[in-house]
Design an enzyme around this catalytic site. Structure first.
Site, PDB file in Angstrom:
ATOM      1  N   GLU A  81       0.843  -1.197   0.000  1.00 24.87           N
ATOM      2  CA  GLU A  81       0.000   0.000   0.000  1.00 24.87           C
ATOM      3  C   GLU A  81       0.879   1.248   0.000  1.00 24.87           C
ATOM      4  O   GLU A  81       0.525   2.266  -0.595  1.00 24.87           O
ATOM      5  CB  GLU A  81      -0.937   0.011   1.219  1.00 24.87           C
ATOM      6  CG  GLU A  81      -2.090  -0.982   1.145  1.00 24.87           C
ATOM      7  CD  GLU A  81      -3.120  -0.692   0.040  1.00 24.87           C
ATOM      8  OE1 GLU A  81      -3.210   0.457  -0.436  1.00 24.87           O
ATOM      9  OE2 GLU A  81      -3.828  -1.641  -0.352  1.00 24.87           O
ATOM     10  N   THR A 138      -4.105 -12.358  -9.505  1.00 25.02           N
ATOM     11  CA  THR A 138      -3.434 -13.546  -8.954  1.00 25.02           C
ATOM     12  C   THR A 138      -3.718 -13.757  -7.475  1.00 25.02           C
ATOM     13  O   THR A 138      -3.295 -14.753  -6.905  1.00 25.02           O
ATOM     14  CB  THR A 138      -1.904 -13.426  -9.148  1.00 25.02           C
ATOM     15  OG1 THR A 138      -1.467 -12.240  -8.465  1.00 25.02           O
ATOM     16  CG2 THR A 138      -1.533 -13.345 -10.623  1.00 25.02           C
ATOM     17  N   LYS A 151     -12.588  -0.057 -11.710  1.00 29.17           N
ATOM     18  CA  LYS A 151     -11.912   1.022 -11.000  1.00 29.17           C
ATOM     19  C   LYS A 151     -10.403   0.820 -10.985  1.00 29.17           C
ATOM     20  O   LYS A 151      -9.909  -0.302 -10.895  1.00 29.17           O
ATOM     21  CB  LYS A 151     -12.421   1.096  -9.561  1.00 29.17           C
ATOM     22  CG  LYS A 151     -13.801   1.679  -9.501  1.00 29.17           C
ATOM     23  CD  LYS A 151     -14.098   2.287  -8.156  1.00 29.17           C
ATOM     24  CE  LYS A 151     -14.575   1.281  -7.154  1.00 29.17           C
ATOM     25  NZ  LYS A 151     -15.031   1.920  -5.922  1.00 29.17           N
ATOM     26  N   LYS A 160      -6.687   6.505   0.943  1.00 24.53           N
ATOM     27  CA  LYS A 160      -6.660   5.321   0.082  1.00 24.53           C
ATOM     28  C   LYS A 160      -7.355   5.601  -1.239  1.00 24.53           C
ATOM     29  O   LYS A 160      -8.429   6.195  -1.256  1.00 24.53           O
ATOM     30  CB  LYS A 160      -7.402   4.193   0.804  1.00 24.53           C
ATOM     31  CG  LYS A 160      -6.619   2.928   0.817  1.00 24.53           C
ATOM     32  CD  LYS A 160      -7.365   1.821   1.491  1.00 24.53           C
ATOM     33  CE  LYS A 160      -7.654   0.754   0.485  1.00 24.53           C
ATOM     34  NZ  LYS A 160      -6.537   0.105  -0.118  1.00 24.53           N
ATOM     35  N   THR A 181      -0.320 -20.511  -4.426  1.00 25.32           N
ATOM     36  CA  THR A 181       0.876 -19.966  -3.774  1.00 25.32           C
ATOM     37  C   THR A 181       0.578 -18.726  -2.930  1.00 25.32           C
ATOM     38  O   THR A 181       1.498 -18.090  -2.422  1.00 25.32           O
ATOM     39  CB  THR A 181       1.932 -19.609  -4.849  1.00 25.32           C
ATOM     40  OG1 THR A 181       1.312 -18.762  -5.837  1.00 25.32           O
ATOM     41  CG2 THR A 181       2.469 -20.852  -5.535  1.00 25.32           C
TER      42      THR A 181
HETATM   43  N1  LIG Z   1     -10.126  -1.627  -8.183  1.00 20.83           N
HETATM   44  C1  LIG Z   1     -10.981  -2.203  -7.387  1.00 20.83           C
HETATM   45  O1  LIG Z   1     -12.167  -2.290  -7.676  1.00 20.83           O
HETATM   46  C2  LIG Z   1     -10.490  -2.811  -6.117  1.00 20.83           C
HETATM   47  C3  LIG Z   1     -11.330  -3.670  -5.409  1.00 20.83           C
HETATM   48  C4  LIG Z   1     -10.849  -4.254  -4.232  1.00 20.83           C
HETATM   49  C5  LIG Z   1      -9.572  -3.972  -3.797  1.00 20.83           C
HETATM   50  N2  LIG Z   1      -8.784  -3.121  -4.517  1.00 20.83           N
HETATM   51  C6  LIG Z   1      -7.422  -2.818  -4.070  1.00 20.83           C
HETATM   52  O2  LIG Z   1      -6.686  -4.038  -4.082  1.00 20.83           O
HETATM   53  C7  LIG Z   1      -5.675  -3.977  -3.080  1.00 20.83           C
HETATM   54  C8  LIG Z   1      -5.697  -5.264  -2.303  1.00 20.83           C
HETATM   55  O3  LIG Z   1      -5.502  -6.318  -3.180  1.00 20.83           O
HETATM   56  P1  LIG Z   1      -4.719  -7.648  -2.753  1.00 20.83           P
HETATM   57  O4  LIG Z   1      -5.268  -8.140  -1.491  1.00 20.83           O
HETATM   58  O5  LIG Z   1      -4.694  -8.511  -3.934  1.00 20.83           O
HETATM   59  O6  LIG Z   1      -3.304  -7.090  -2.373  1.00 20.83           O
HETATM   60  P2  LIG Z   1      -1.860  -7.220  -3.062  1.00 20.83           P
HETATM   61  O7  LIG Z   1      -1.897  -6.762  -4.453  1.00 20.83           O
HETATM   62  O8  LIG Z   1      -0.939  -6.528  -2.119  1.00 20.83           O
HETATM   63  O9  LIG Z   1      -1.541  -8.777  -3.013  1.00 20.83           O
HETATM   64  C9  LIG Z   1      -1.399  -9.403  -1.776  1.00 20.83           C
HETATM   65  C10 LIG Z   1      -0.024 -10.056  -1.596  1.00 20.83           C
HETATM   66  O10 LIG Z   1      -0.044 -11.301  -2.275  1.00 20.83           O
HETATM   67  C11 LIG Z   1       1.042 -11.380  -3.184  1.00 20.83           C
HETATM   68  N3  LIG Z   1       0.574 -12.210  -4.279  1.00 20.83           N
HETATM   69  C12 LIG Z   1      -0.350 -11.902  -5.220  1.00 20.83           C
HETATM   70  N4  LIG Z   1      -0.612 -12.965  -5.966  1.00 20.83           N
HETATM   71  C13 LIG Z   1       0.152 -13.983  -5.504  1.00 20.83           C
HETATM   72  C14 LIG Z   1       0.309 -15.351  -5.866  1.00 20.83           C
HETATM   73  N5  LIG Z   1      -0.406 -15.906  -6.841  1.00 20.83           N
HETATM   74  N6  LIG Z   1       1.195 -16.101  -5.179  1.00 20.83           N
HETATM   75  C15 LIG Z   1       1.889 -15.562  -4.155  1.00 20.83           C
HETATM   76  N7  LIG Z   1       1.765 -14.285  -3.749  1.00 20.83           N
HETATM   77  C16 LIG Z   1       0.910 -13.506  -4.420  1.00 20.83           C
HETATM   78  C17 LIG Z   1       1.377  -9.946  -3.505  1.00 20.83           C
HETATM   79  O11 LIG Z   1       2.724  -9.810  -3.935  1.00 20.83           O
HETATM   80  C18 LIG Z   1       1.138  -9.273  -2.177  1.00 20.83           C
HETATM   81  O12 LIG Z   1       2.247  -9.461  -1.335  1.00 20.83           O
HETATM   82  C19 LIG Z   1      -5.978  -2.760  -2.245  1.00 20.83           C
HETATM   83  O13 LIG Z   1      -5.043  -1.752  -2.560  1.00 20.83           O
HETATM   84  C20 LIG Z   1      -7.367  -2.330  -2.658  1.00 20.83           C
HETATM   85  O14 LIG Z   1      -7.550  -0.942  -2.593  1.00 20.83           O
HETATM   86  C21 LIG Z   1      -9.215  -2.544  -5.653  1.00 20.83           C
END
Ligand SMILES: NC(=O)c1ccc[n+]([C@@H]2O[C@H](COP(=O)([O-])OP(=O)(O)OC[C@H]3O[C@@H](n4cnc5c(N)ncnc54)[C@H](O)[C@@H]3O)[C@@H](O)[C@H]2O)c1
Length: 381
Positions: A81, A138, A151, A160, A181
């Site tokens: 973040e 992923t 979005k 945020k 993973t």
């Molecule tokens: N645009 C939208 O409509 C929307 C909706 C919901 C959330 N979001 C945003 O999404 C973010 C949260 O997303 P998140 O939870 O995916 O966080 P993230 O992108 O930080 O991913 C979570 C963690 O998992 C790791 N990771 C991802 N895929 C992996 C895989 N296949 N194997 C191993 N590790 C992996 C990443 O490197 C990271 O450390 C927030 O910033 C939020 O604001 C956006």
């Protein structure tokens, strides 16, 4: 002689959201074909990818691209973040400028969790005023939420997603195989958004989660056993379908009463203040726990249903309370949310399990009382 004009135009948005297995399997052309208007023998792709994902899936991705004779550039972003900023957007733009892409034939590909998808989507929407892109989520949050809407955004100051756009991808390819993973905590984090859909509109989804919580967690929704597979597929179908049902009629959020805002009234403030201790879905769960208690106090959720909801939250390894949840924060968050929703609270609140309603008359005293109850109910965690 005319001195006043009115211009009006409409744009139709169409994008495909598709579950696909083995997105990096060379025999699956979905990734290469997505968003490409013509087939060529010498495809080129600019790929924005999460550093952790590259580490695990880099070999498979390179093999995939080599198999399809694809010239490519990887733009690697770290997902945090704190790094979800315009600086990261500029990193993508710099990469795009030096690689050079055809806007018509060479869609940007974004592979990663919500953070990378949001950054890449914002860069794509601004680059030469809009450049097509494909989302490959992923993480679980990515698969059921960040990957399926339109979005984009980055954080600014302490806010945020303060800067962002509405910009649909050409396609979103959802391959749950990536979840193998993802660490346990991020699986629970994604289950929070699935639970949100269940609570506001899908009692059957709630029952599925209730019946199979441990199995879903153990198999990371990747379907390792026949039962696990059937359940996970249905969970995805209901979660993604339910999310899209809510988003589609209101893609640009002109209607400010949005059921999918459930869990997102107090959590933005909580999440930013608790950084990096609380993940998005965890903050959303604390918000949902708070509003469930509020709904119980107003007689909209029965005590046995509140107990079922809390039990499931715990089984999904999600927090139902946070020490920062006190009057000052709640008051501030209520003000921010109300301002964000154009002066009315428009607060989604559960009605039983699987239903919801909007409130406009919550008071700070009521919120403080609910937070107190929550402390008693959840303070042991
Ligand atoms: N645009 C939208 O409509 C929307 C909706 C919901 C959330 N979001 C945003 O999404 C973010 C949260 O997303 P998140 O939870 O995916 O966080 P993230 O992108 O930080 O991913 C979570 C963690 O998992 C790791 N990771 C991802 N895929 C992996 C895989 N296949 N194997 C191993 N590790 C992996 C990443 O490197 C990271 O450390 C927030 O910033 C939020 O604001 C956006």
């Amino acid at each position: 002689m005319a001195h006043q004009w009115q211009a009006q135009a409409e744009q139709t948005i169409t994008y495909e959201v598709r579950m696909t297995d083995g997105v990096l399997d060379p025999s699956n052309r979905a990734l290469l074909d997505a968003g490409a208007t013509v087939r060529t023998d010498e495809p080129r792709r600019f790929i924005v990818i999460d550093a952790n994902v590259l580490e695990i899936y880099g070999d498979a991705l390179r093999k995939y691209l080599a198999h399809h004779n694809c010239e490519y550039r990887l733009c690697v972003l770290s997902a945090s973040e704190e790094a979800k900023t315009m600086e990261s957007v500029f990193t993508v733009v710099n990469g795009l400028d030096s690689f050079g892409i055809s806007r018509r034939h060479e869609p940007i590909i974004a592979i990663g969790g919500g953070i990378v998808l949001d950054i890449a989507g914002l860069a794509a929407s601004m680059y030469r005023r809009s450049t097509p892109y494909v989302r490959v989520p992923t993480s679980l949050i990515g698969l059921v939420d960040a990957g399926v809407g339109i979005k984009t955004g980055v954080n600014f100051g302490s806010h945020k997603n303060r800067l962002g756009t509405y910009f649909a991808p050409t396609a979103a390819l959802l391959d749950r195989g990536f979840l193998a993973t993802v660490d346990d905590r991020h699986i629970s984090n994604g289950l929070a958004e699935i639970l949100k859909i269940a609570l506001i509109k899908d009692a059957v989804l709630f029952e599925l989660l209730e019946e199979h919580a441990e199995l879903l967690l153990a198999e990371r929704l990747t379907g390792q056993t026949p039962t696990g597979d059937v359940v996970a597929r249905e969970v995805f179908s209901r979660a993604v379908g339910g999310m899209l049902e809510e988003l589609e009629p209101n893609l640009w959020e002109q209607k400010l009463e949005r059921l999918v805002d459930y869990g997102h009234s107090f959590s933005p403030t909580l999440e930013m203040r608790a950084l990096p201790a609380l993940l998005h879905g965890e903050a959303v769960t604390v918000d949902m726990a708070l509003t469930t208690v509020l709904a119980e106090a107003r007689g909209m959720v029965s005590t046995p249903d509140r107990e079922r909801i809390f039990r499931l939250m715990r089984r999904l390894r999600l927090p139902v309370w946070h020490p920062l949840l006190e009057t000052g924060l709640l008051e501030h968050a209520l003000r921010e949310t109300t301002r964000h929703r154009d002066g009315l609270q428009r607060m989604p609140i559960p009605v039983g399990i699987g239903g919801a309603h909007f409130l406009h008359d919550l008071t700070v005293a009521e919120l403080t009382g609910a937070a107190e109850t929550l402390r008693e109910l959840g303070g042991d965690r």
